[in-house]
Design an enzyme around this catalytic site. Structure first.
Site, PDB file in Angstrom:
ATOM      1  N   HIS A  99       0.831  -1.202   0.000  1.00  0.00           N
ATOM      2  CA  HIS A  99       0.000   0.000   0.000  1.00  0.00           C
ATOM      3  C   HIS A  99       0.865   1.251   0.000  1.00  0.00           C
ATOM      4  CE1 HIS A  99       0.291   0.816   4.427  1.00  0.00           C
ATOM      5  NE2 HIS A  99       0.247  -0.486   4.560  1.00  0.00           N
ATOM      6  N   ASP A 101      -0.319   4.358   0.960  1.00  0.00           N
ATOM      7  CA  ASP A 101      -0.654   5.335   2.000  1.00  0.00           C
ATOM      8  C   ASP A 101       0.069   5.038   3.314  1.00  0.00           C
ATOM      9  OD1 ASP A 101      -2.370   3.034   2.038  1.00  0.00           O
ATOM     10  OD2 ASP A 101      -3.694   4.049   3.458  1.00  0.00           O
ATOM     11  N   ASP A 132       6.122   0.460   7.119  1.00  0.00           N
ATOM     12  CA  ASP A 132       4.712   0.225   6.775  1.00  0.00           C
ATOM     13  C   ASP A 132       4.258   1.217   5.735  1.00  0.00           C
ATOM     14  OD1 ASP A 132       2.034  -0.423   6.786  1.00  0.00           O
ATOM     15  OD2 ASP A 132       1.593   0.607   8.654  1.00  0.00           O
ATOM     16  N   GLU A 166      -5.151   1.725   2.383  1.00  0.00           N
ATOM     17  CA  GLU A 166      -5.083   0.538   3.241  1.00  0.00           C
ATOM     18  C   GLU A 166      -5.288   0.912   4.706  1.00  0.00           C
ATOM     19  OE1 GLU A 166      -3.645  -2.684   5.750  1.00  0.00           O
ATOM     20  OE2 GLU A 166      -2.794  -0.676   5.683  1.00  0.00           O
ATOM     21  N   GLU A 167      -4.822   2.113   5.050  1.00  0.00           N
ATOM     22  CA  GLU A 167      -4.832   2.489   6.470  1.00  0.00           C
ATOM     23  C   GLU A 167      -6.208   2.925   6.956  1.00  0.00           C
ATOM     24  OE1 GLU A 167      -2.540   1.695   8.249  1.00  0.00           O
ATOM     25  OE2 GLU A 167      -0.623   1.814   7.200  1.00  0.00           O
ATOM     26  N   ASP A 195       3.130  -6.915   4.500  1.00  0.00           N
ATOM     27  CA  ASP A 195       2.664  -5.844   5.379  1.00  0.00           C
ATOM     28  C   ASP A 195       2.510  -6.333   6.805  1.00  0.00           C
ATOM     29  OD1 ASP A 195       1.871  -3.302   6.017  1.00  0.00           O
ATOM     30  OD2 ASP A 195      -0.208  -3.581   5.439  1.00  0.00           O
ATOM     31  N   HIS A 390       2.978   2.190  12.749  1.00  0.00           N
ATOM     32  CA  HIS A 390       2.189   3.225  13.424  1.00  0.00           C
ATOM     33  C   HIS A 390       2.855   3.769  14.689  1.00  0.00           C
ATOM     34  CE1 HIS A 390      -1.705   1.616  11.302  1.00  0.00           C
ATOM     35  NE2 HIS A 390      -0.617   1.464  10.559  1.00  0.00           N
TER      36      HIS A 390
END
Ligand SMILES: [Zn+2]
Length: 416
Positions: A99, A101, A132, A166-167, A195, A390
């Protein structure tokens, strides 16, 4: 058919020579901030444009776009790209999905450096998105590039899918791509989602548990603690409820699956809201929650029926009212079989490249690979990472970046 050692040696040498360039690519990518509108950003468009230029310069000219309309971003669409490297035959296509984003940095005071100006320190690249999911994006892309520069044609098509959103729920990303193009990815294809992972790269994630959060509001009647006969003690009823739920759920749903850690379903009493502020008051109301992680072969509705039955019994016995709510239900997709070709090929590659023993595993929470599994496509999550997604001071270990690139290259040139 395993590939010849000579060809793979050429690829690993080529990949080693990319090391500094991959780090530079990571730093450049980190500057292209790709936050979805739900995270207060203007989407992935600029990052996608940057990537298209780079990818084309690598000699990968077959790029298709599956853009999803989203009026909240300036360009009106969220980009989803498929970069294809043609093989001798198209099928089974090998897919890597990453991803584009990122999530916001969070409290910037917790960062030791600027989250969007990646820095290199002690063999790590620090910056938001570096792990990520840029690690997976950069490693799979450079593996494709290595094939091109070594002039090695894969036996089947290799596709890198770069998705948006994705987030924040996948609605404009992989969910959109799969729903609007039902024939794009096939049940017999090989799908890897880099991921998630563990530090030695041994974990091949094949399954998830269902998640069920249950809330219980127990209503009795508040009175002075010296006069219990005049009230209804909600605390006592709630204590019995917790014990019965704990015992009966574990008894009824006791199956064990060694793919998971822990191997069984879990039913944990978690939050309890504050009741009365003083000792000499019998509470008339209790609110508490259970977090349940249920093996994918159990039906969440069966578990809910058991929970409701127990709640009704306790309510009847203790003359309270019990309201049951479900703040979250996430039903697990069917697991990817540990015998699936994707599990075999990635396991062979891990063993070959890093000499660790691959381990198919299930996890307690959901991942984006579940979206493929829901469409009947076996997919695995794999990467070598410390798993800092994150968190502040997110980093990508440069050795892992290079190692993952080699694993992808191995997968790309091996027939299933
Ligand atoms: Zn991610």
């Amino acid at each position: 058919m395993p590939v010849s050692k000579e060809i793979f040696d050429r690829l690993t040498k080529r990949i080693d020579s990319y090391r500094d360039e991959m780090v530079e690519f990571q730093i450049e990518l980190t500057k292209q901030i790709a936050l979805g509108p739900d995270n207060g950003g203007d989407g992935e468009w600029k990052r996608a444009e940057f990537l298209k230029d780079k990818i084309t310069a690598f000699g990968l000219s077959d790029i298709s776009e599956y853009n999803a309309e989203d009026k909240r971003v300036p360009e009106g669409t969220r980009p989803n790209l498929v970069v294809r490297l043609k093989g001798k035959t198209a099928k089974p296509t090998v897919w890597v999905m990453a991803h584009m984003d990122i999530v916001p940095p969070g409290d910037e005071k917790l960062w030791d450096s600027n989250p969007h100006e990646a820095i290199v320190k002690d063999g790590k690249i620090y910056g938001r998105g570096t792990e990520d999911n840029q690690q997976g994006l950069v490693s799979s892309l450079f593996a494709m590039r290595a094939l091109i520069e070594e002039k090695i044609a894969p036996s089947t098509d290799i596709c890198l899918m770069l998705v948006a959103d994705e987030e924040t729920g996948n609605e404009y990303g992989i969910d959109y791509v799969l729903k609007s193009n039902p024939d794009l990815v096939d049940k017999n294809d090989i799908v890897i989602v880099p991921d998630g992972g563990n530090p030695d790269g041994s974990m091949v994630e094949v399954a998830e548990k269902s998640i069920l959060w249950c809330g219980f509001e127990i209503l009795g009647k508040q009175v002075h603690a010296s006069m219990p006969q005049a009230g209804i003690n909600a605390h006592r009823a709630s204590a019995h409820l917790v014990v019965r739920l704990d015992q009966q759920l574990h008894q009824e749903y006791s199956r064990q699956d060694p793919v998971f850690d822990p191997p069984g379903s879990t039913f944990e009493p978690t939050q309890r809201e504050a009741n009365v502020p003083n000792i000499n008051t019998i509470p008339g109301k209790e609110v508490l929650y259970f977090d349940c992680r249920i093996l994918p072969d159990y039906s969440v509705d069966d578990v809910l029926a058991t929970i409701n039955k127990i709640a009704a019994e306790v309510a009847g016995e203790f003359k309270v009212e019990i309201k049951v709510t479900q703040p979250m239900i996430a039903r697990a997709a069917p697991a990817t079989s540990t015998e699936a070709p994707v599990v075999k090929i990635i396991s062979e590659a891990i063993l070959e490249v890093s000499q660790v023993k691959p381990q198919p595993m299930g996890i307690g929470g959901g991942t984006v690979a579940a979206l493929f599994r829901k469409h009947g496509i076996p997919a695995v999550v794999w990467s070598t990472m410390d798993d800092l997604a994150h968190q502040p001071n997110e980093y990508c270990v440069i050795d892992n970046l290079v190692l993952d690139t080699k694993v992808f290259a191995y997968v790309f040139i091996n027939e299933s």
